[in-house]
Design a protein around this motif. Structure first.
Motif, mmCIF file in Angstrom:
data_model
loop_
_atom_site.group_PDB
_atom_site.id
_atom_site.type_symbol
_atom_site.label_atom_id
_atom_site.label_comp_id
_atom_site.label_asym_id
_atom_site.label_seq_id
_atom_site.Cartn_x
_atom_site.Cartn_y
_atom_site.Cartn_z
ATOM 1 N N LEU A 346 0.843 -1.190 0.000
ATOM 2 C CA LEU A 346 0.000 0.000 0.000
ATOM 3 C C LEU A 346 0.876 1.236 0.000
ATOM 4 O O LEU A 346 1.889 1.291 0.709
ATOM 5 N N ILE A 347 0.473 2.232 -0.789
ATOM 6 C CA ILE A 347 1.179 3.510 -0.843
ATOM 7 C C ILE A 347 0.222 4.598 -0.382
ATOM 8 O O ILE A 347 -0.899 4.709 -0.878
ATOM 9 N N PHE A 348 0.653 5.425 0.582
ATOM 10 C CA PHE A 348 -0.139 6.545 1.080
ATOM 11 C C PHE A 348 0.469 7.843 0.559
ATOM 12 O O PHE A 348 1.689 8.017 0.571
ATOM 13 N N PHE A 349 -0.397 8.776 0.136
ATOM 14 C CA PHE A 349 0.085 10.043 -0.401
ATOM 15 C C PHE A 349 -1.027 11.087 -0.326
ATOM 16 O O PHE A 349 -2.191 10.765 -0.049
ATOM 17 N N THR A 350 -0.671 12.356 -0.551
ATOM 18 C CA THR A 350 -1.666 13.414 -0.708
ATOM 19 C C THR A 350 -1.576 13.939 -2.137
ATOM 20 O O THR A 350 -0.525 13.869 -2.780
ATOM 21 N N LEU A 351 -2.703 14.485 -2.596
ATOM 22 C CA LEU A 351 -2.779 14.938 -3.975
ATOM 23 C C LEU A 351 -3.613 16.200 -4.041
ATOM 24 O O LEU A 351 -4.682 16.291 -3.423
ATOM 25 N N GLY A 352 -3.143 17.188 -4.810
ATOM 26 C CA GLY A 352 -3.919 18.395 -5.066
ATOM 27 C C GLY A 352 -3.760 19.467 -4.009
ATOM 28 O O GLY A 352 -3.135 19.273 -2.965
ATOM 29 N N TRP A 353 -4.368 20.630 -4.290
ATOM 30 C CA TRP A 353 -4.241 21.789 -3.408
ATOM 31 C C TRP A 353 -4.904 21.551 -2.053
ATOM 32 O O TRP A 353 -4.495 22.131 -1.048
ATOM 33 N N ASP A 354 -5.941 20.696 -2.007
ATOM 34 C CA ASP A 354 -6.627 20.434 -0.745
ATOM 35 C C ASP A 354 -6.016 19.263 0.015
ATOM 36 O O ASP A 354 -6.552 18.813 1.018
ATOM 37 N N ARG A 355 -4.894 18.756 -0.480
ATOM 38 C CA ARG A 355 -4.163 17.661 0.159
ATOM 39 C C ARG A 355 -5.095 16.471 0.430
ATOM 40 O O ARG A 355 -5.279 16.047 1.571
ATOM 41 N N THR A 356 -5.672 15.943 -0.640
ATOM 42 C CA THR A 356 -6.518 14.767 -0.510
ATOM 43 C C THR A 356 -5.669 13.572 -0.089
ATOM 44 O O THR A 356 -4.734 13.180 -0.786
ATOM 45 N N PHE A 357 -5.999 13.005 1.068
ATOM 46 C CA PHE A 357 -5.261 11.873 1.640
ATOM 47 C C PHE A 357 -5.775 10.602 0.967
ATOM 48 O O PHE A 357 -6.956 10.269 1.053
ATOM 49 N N MET A 358 -4.870 9.867 0.279
ATOM 50 C CA MET A 358 -5.271 8.734 -0.539
ATOM 51 C C MET A 358 -4.383 7.529 -0.274
ATOM 52 O O MET A 358 -3.272 7.643 0.266
ATOM 53 N N CYS A 359 -4.881 6.363 -0.665
ATOM 54 C CA CYS A 359 -4.133 5.120 -0.527
ATOM 55 C C CYS A 359 -4.273 4.326 -1.817
ATOM 56 O O CYS A 359 -5.381 4.180 -2.354
ATOM 57 N N TYR A 360 -3.153 3.841 -2.317
ATOM 58 C CA TYR A 360 -3.161 3.035 -3.538
ATOM 59 C C TYR A 360 -2.708 1.624 -3.210
ATOM 60 O O TYR A 360 -1.644 1.416 -2.609
ATOM 61 N N ASP A 361 -3.524 0.637 -3.587
ATOM 62 C CA ASP A 361 -3.239 -0.780 -3.372
ATOM 63 C C ASP A 361 -2.582 -1.337 -4.636
ATOM 64 O O ASP A 361 -3.236 -1.475 -5.680
ATOM 65 N N MET A 362 -1.288 -1.637 -4.555
ATOM 66 C CA MET A 362 -0.563 -2.123 -5.729
ATOM 67 C C MET A 362 -1.042 -3.503 -6.173
ATOM 68 O O MET A 362 -1.024 -3.810 -7.363
ATOM 69 N N ASP A 363 -1.447 -4.354 -5.235
ATOM 70 C CA ASP A 363 -1.891 -5.701 -5.594
ATOM 71 C C ASP A 363 -3.186 -5.672 -6.385
ATOM 72 O O ASP A 363 -3.343 -6.386 -7.375
ATOM 73 N N ARG A 364 -4.143 -4.853 -5.946
ATOM 74 C CA ARG A 364 -5.448 -4.775 -6.607
ATOM 75 C C ARG A 364 -5.535 -3.650 -7.631
ATOM 76 O O ARG A 364 -6.549 -3.516 -8.308
ATOM 77 N N ARG A 365 -4.472 -2.812 -7.664
ATOM 78 C CA ARG A 365 -4.451 -1.660 -8.562
ATOM 79 C C ARG A 365 -5.681 -0.787 -8.321
ATOM 80 O O ARG A 365 -6.333 -0.314 -9.256
ATOM 81 N N GLN A 366 -5.994 -0.575 -7.066
ATOM 82 C CA GLN A 366 -7.170 0.187 -6.679
ATOM 83 C C GLN A 366 -6.786 1.365 -5.812
ATOM 84 O O GLN A 366 -5.825 1.315 -5.042
ATOM 85 N N LEU A 367 -7.591 2.412 -5.915
ATOM 86 C CA LEU A 367 -7.344 3.667 -5.235
ATOM 87 C C LEU A 367 -8.438 3.909 -4.200
ATOM 88 O O LEU A 367 -9.603 3.594 -4.438
ATOM 89 N N LYS A 368 -8.053 4.462 -3.052
ATOM 90 C CA LYS A 368 -9.024 4.781 -2.002
ATOM 91 C C LYS A 368 -8.788 6.204 -1.537
ATOM 92 O O LYS A 368 -7.665 6.555 -1.156
ATOM 93 N N VAL A 369 -9.832 7.024 -1.546
ATOM 94 C CA VAL A 369 -9.775 8.363 -0.964
ATOM 95 C C VAL A 369 -10.132 8.249 0.506
ATOM 96 O O VAL A 369 -11.179 7.705 0.857
ATOM 97 N N ILE A 370 -9.253 8.751 1.379
ATOM 98 C CA ILE A 370 -9.455 8.616 2.818
ATOM 99 C C ILE A 370 -10.083 9.875 3.406
ATOM 100 O O ILE A 370 -11.127 9.821 4.047
ATOM 101 N N CYS A 371 -9.470 11.035 3.194
ATOM 102 C CA CYS A 371 -10.022 12.294 3.699
ATOM 103 C C CYS A 371 -9.217 13.446 3.103
ATOM 104 O O CYS A 371 -8.308 13.229 2.305
ATOM 105 N N ASN A 372 -9.557 14.667 3.483
ATOM 106 C CA ASN A 372 -8.787 15.834 3.091
ATOM 107 C C ASN A 372 -7.927 16.303 4.260
ATOM 108 O O ASN A 372 -8.377 16.308 5.413
ATOM 109 N N LEU A 373 -6.708 16.673 3.957
ATOM 110 C CA LEU A 373 -5.780 17.189 4.966
ATOM 111 C C LEU A 373 -5.391 18.621 4.617
ATOM 112 O O LEU A 373 -4.217 18.989 4.639
#
Length: 395
Positions: A346-373
């Protein structure tokens, strides 16, 4: 956006607990059967309980206490990533007595650190397997470091380190499955003073086992720069970090004796990020597609054989997949690494000006939005609670 992964994945908060009868419970047939369990089976059961419960189970019996503290079994017992410490944009630094925290579901909380010494400013520098490293400014202006365990409210202050030069990297190294002792790595670089190319890289390492700093100086006769100071990994007793030498990115390693060596060349990636995961070094970043220079891909490499020093491509995906439908995002400008999960892909990162907290599952190639930071800022430091008393943290 892809369908979010199911709730049984490791980023969710808790685990199903296993109820185990204590030795003081009334006798029963099941207790007799439990007493016949081998140590391996008992550890397998204990590995399925939450870490806080595991700490309480040490009181069941001397045998359970010995099993839980046995370093042969430590890697099987719960040491799960629970979330990340961060700093708020209203703060200049991560300052005690209260530390902002977000768990893997996006819920916010604050960790109290009022047990730390009062009357001085403290800035959080690093976090490793449950221990926190602080830079503490004394009233005399001397810089000192404090290592603490917030789960057990224990801390110790390190002796003064009389270093010189610009401090490029300060990291904490600790692996409770290997040793109860921790190390603090402090690396500085400075011009060699002779008008020649290159710099002197000085390594200072503190060992809680010896209670002292050791220091060595490595002279490099190339143009070398310590880079990406927040991207480093502690593995096999060494701190691995990046350096630019003659415009090439290399992975260097500093050992507990303060020796510094070139460990390996790393693939050329933009915004490279390195962490330890599943007992290996992981290296991730962005690169152009070999077949289409306009396509940017996320590339993840792993050093599966620590002795071969060969980085193997583990995962590759177009960066557009990580944008989650946000079309106005520049992946190379608006992407911020948080962590690679220490136990799974699993890879955790933020994206965009609102710092969207996200998680990417490499095994399933799926993305999950967790919250905004949106009111948070890096560094984001992964936290694995440690419910274990350490003699090295006794004041």
């Amino acid at each position: 956006m892809s369908t979010p992964v199911d709730r049984a994945r490791p980023w969710e908060d808790g685990r199903k607990s296993t109820r185990i009868r204590s030795s003081s419970s009334p006798p029963s047939g099941s207790e007799t059967a439990a007493e016949r369990l081998t140590d391996d089976l008992l550890v397998e059961i204990l590995s399925r309980v939450p870490g806080r419960s595991l700490c309480r189970f040490k009181c069941v019996s001397k045998h359970w206490l010995g099993l839980i503290n046995d370093r042969t079994y430590r890697r099987k017992l719960p040491q799960t990533l629970t979330g990340f410490f961060f700093r708020e944009t209203s703060e200049e630094q991560l300052v005690h007595p209260v530390l902002p925290f977000t768990n893997l579901s996006g819920s916010r909380s604050r960790t109290s650190l009022t047990f730390l010494p009062n009357g001085r400013k403290a800035f959080l520098l690093d976090c490793c397997n449950g221990l926190l490293l602080y830079d503490v400014s004394s009233h005399r202006g001397k810089r000192r470091y404090v290592v603490c365990n917030p789960a057990m409210e224990e801390w110790t202050e390190l002796p003064h380190c009389d270093h010189a030069g610009w401090v490029g990297i300060v990291h904490l190294g600790f692996d409770p499955a290997v040793s109860p002792h921790f190390h603090v790595f402090l690396l500085t670089d400075q011009l060699n003073g002779f008008g020649l190319p290159g710099v002197d890289v000085c390594s200072y390492v503190y060992s809680s086992e010896t209670g002292r700093w050791v220091h060595k100086e490595k002279k490099w006769y190339w143009d070398i720069d310590l880079v990406r100071v927040h991207s480093a990994a502690y593995l096999n007793g060494c701190l691995h970090f990046f350096a630019e030498i003659n415009h090439n990115t290399l992975c260097l390693a500093a050992d507990k004796e303060a020796g510094t060596m070139i460990y390996s060349h790393v693939p050329p990636l933009n915004d490279g990020f390195m962490q330890q995961s599943q007992g290996c070094l992981y290296y991730a970043g962005f690169g152009r597609d070999d077949n289409d220079d306009n396509v940017v891909r996320l590339l993840v490499y792993v050093l599966e054989d620590y002795n071969s020093k060969e980085w193997i491509l583990k995962h590759s995906i177009e960066s557009s997949h990580l944008c989650g439908g946000q079309h106005d995002v520049d992946i190379e400008e608006d992407f911020c690494w948080i962590a690679i999960h220490p136990e799974c892909n699993l890879i955790f990162f933020t994206l965009g000006w609102d710092r969207t907290f996200m998680c990417y599952d490499m095994d399933r190639r799926q993305l999950k939005v967790i919250c905004n930071l949106e009111n948070c800022a890096p560094p984001y430091l992964p936290h694995v609670p440690l419910y274990e008393e350490l003699q090295s943290l006794h004041k």
